[in-house]
Write a protein that holds these residues in place. Structure first.
Motif, short mmCIF file in Angstrom:
data_model
loop_
_atom_site.label_atom_id
_atom_site.label_comp_id
_atom_site.label_asym_id
_atom_site.label_seq_id
_atom_site.Cartn_x
_atom_site.Cartn_y
_atom_site.Cartn_z
N MET A 33 -15.16 15.78 50.12
CA MET A 33 -13.83 15.87 49.53
C MET A 33 -12.78 15.45 50.55
O MET A 33 -12.96 15.61 51.75
CB MET A 33 -13.56 17.29 49.04
N ARG A 68 -8.05 23.92 54.46
CA ARG A 68 -6.70 23.34 54.48
C ARG A 68 -6.64 22.27 55.56
O ARG A 68 -7.25 22.41 56.61
CB ARG A 68 -5.66 24.41 54.78
N SER A 95 -4.94 21.77 50.28
CA SER A 95 -5.96 22.80 50.43
C SER A 95 -6.96 22.69 49.28
O SER A 95 -6.66 22.11 48.24
CB SER A 95 -5.34 24.19 50.47
N TYR A 96 -8.14 23.25 49.51
CA TYR A 96 -9.19 23.24 48.49
C TYR A 96 -9.84 24.60 48.48
O TYR A 96 -10.26 25.10 49.52
CB TYR A 96 -10.22 22.16 48.77
N HIS A 97 -9.91 25.21 47.30
CA HIS A 97 -10.51 26.54 47.16
C HIS A 97 -11.84 26.42 46.44
O HIS A 97 -11.90 25.87 45.33
CB HIS A 97 -9.58 27.47 46.39
N MET A 98 -12.90 26.93 47.05
CA MET A 98 -14.22 26.92 46.43
C MET A 98 -14.60 28.34 46.05
O MET A 98 -14.73 29.21 46.92
CB MET A 98 -15.27 26.33 47.36
N GLU A 115 -11.82 28.58 51.57
CA GLU A 115 -10.70 27.67 51.37
C GLU A 115 -10.58 26.79 52.60
O GLU A 115 -10.71 27.27 53.74
CB GLU A 115 -9.41 28.43 51.12
N ILE A 126 -9.10 16.37 51.49
CA ILE A 126 -8.17 17.48 51.25
C ILE A 126 -6.77 17.06 51.68
O ILE A 126 -6.50 16.87 52.87
CB ILE A 126 -8.62 18.73 52.02
#
Length: 302
Positions: free
Chosen positions: A5, A75, A10-13, A73, A7
């Motif tokens: 990915m 960032r 931010s990306y929350h999994m 997460e 980013i």
């Protein structure tokens, strides 16, 4: 499974965002082999990883190995950052698993902690070509049909080979200051795990930890614990605490915009001058100069 990915913010999994989590923690297949999950987060730039309230700053080629499926997460810290996550479901025992476990008991303890107890190991600046090739091969294998038992076998063996490469010269590669090994039952643990647990406690209590307090937390007499620290770290308790404070200071100087006075206060220094003196003694440069040379924005501009 592997996915990459970019980013931008931010990306929350979520926990259910991980693939391959059909089995419960350390369940057993019909042939009685345990199943466990291991995850690798590979950073290709400057990022911050949050795992259950724990924060890890990542530079290019850093790797985090974690057994928990707790939400995470990521960032970015500068420009949009590329991150690859590998979520792998493995069986134990296999010949490669036994090699991995035998080489580093710290990894063995990580595998046996269970998926609901957060523990992770941080590897810093792994520009090693063999490590990267294993990740590339693993990503290629996972683009194939994993319902094919031969392909899935190759996937599992590649993960095992990757782990053996991570364990080679692991003392130089693992950032024990950033790794997270909670707990207090260290009496019968191996030396690597003892070090990890003591490090984790001192990182969390760096501003006010004392020898007496720390020894009591782990259930030891103060004098015995002092000797144990010297045996594990090749330095005294106070020297080890100073080392941790300076390492944390370096992280904050490089990856945050906190004022130096704020950093000094958070690390338990009574005043700025004592922090400056300790930092220069250990790093041979001032905090200001270190930030100018090693801050993530400065590194990005090079």
């Amino acid at each position: 499974m592997a996915f990459e990915m970019i980013i931008k913010s931010s990306y929350h999994m979520k926990e259910d965002g991980f693939t391959g989590l059909v089995e419960n923690d350390l369940t057993h297949t019909k042939n009685k082999r345990s199943i466990f999950h291991i995850r690798f987060i590979v950073s290709h730039g400057f990022a911050e990883l949050e795992l259950a309230g724990k924060y890890v700053t990542l530079s290019p080629d850093d790797i985090v190995m974690v057994s928990s499926a707790l939400p995470l997460e990521v960032r970015n810290l500068a420009d949009p950052v590329r991150v690859t996550v590998f979520s792998e479901r493995l069986h134990a025992p296999t010949p490669l698993n036994l090699v991995v476990v035998g080489d580093n008991p710290m990894v063995h303890d990580l595998m046996n902690a269970g998926e609901h107890e957060l523990r992770f190991i941080v590897y810093r600046h792994l520009k090693n070509q063999l490590t990267q090739r294993y990740f590339t091969l693993l990503a290629e294998i996972e683009r194939q049909d994993l319902s094919d038992v031969f392909i899935d076998y190759q996937r599992e063996m590649t993960v095992g080979l990757l782990m053996t490469e991570l364990l080679r010269n692991h003392e130089e590669r693992i950032s024990i200051t950033d790794s997270y090994f909670p707990g207090k039952n260290i009496r019968h643990a191996n030396a690597d795990t003892q070090s990890g647990m003591i490090f984790t406690y001192l990182v969390a209590h760096n501003a006010d930890a004392t020898l007496k307090q720390t020894a009591s937390y782990f259930g030891y007499d103060q004098n015995y614990f002092s000797r144990l620290c010297r045996q594990l770290f090749k330095k005294s308790f106070s020297e080890q605490l100073t080392f941790i404070r300076i390492e944390l200071a370096k992280r904050m100087l490089a990856f945050s915009n906190k004022r130096i006075e704020q950093i000094a206060a958070e690390l338990g220094y009574k005043n700025d001058s004592s922090f400056f003196a300790a930092f220069k003694r250990e790093v041979a440069t001032t905090p200001n100069d270190y930030r100018e040379q090693h801050g993530y924005r400065a590194a990005h501009d090079k």
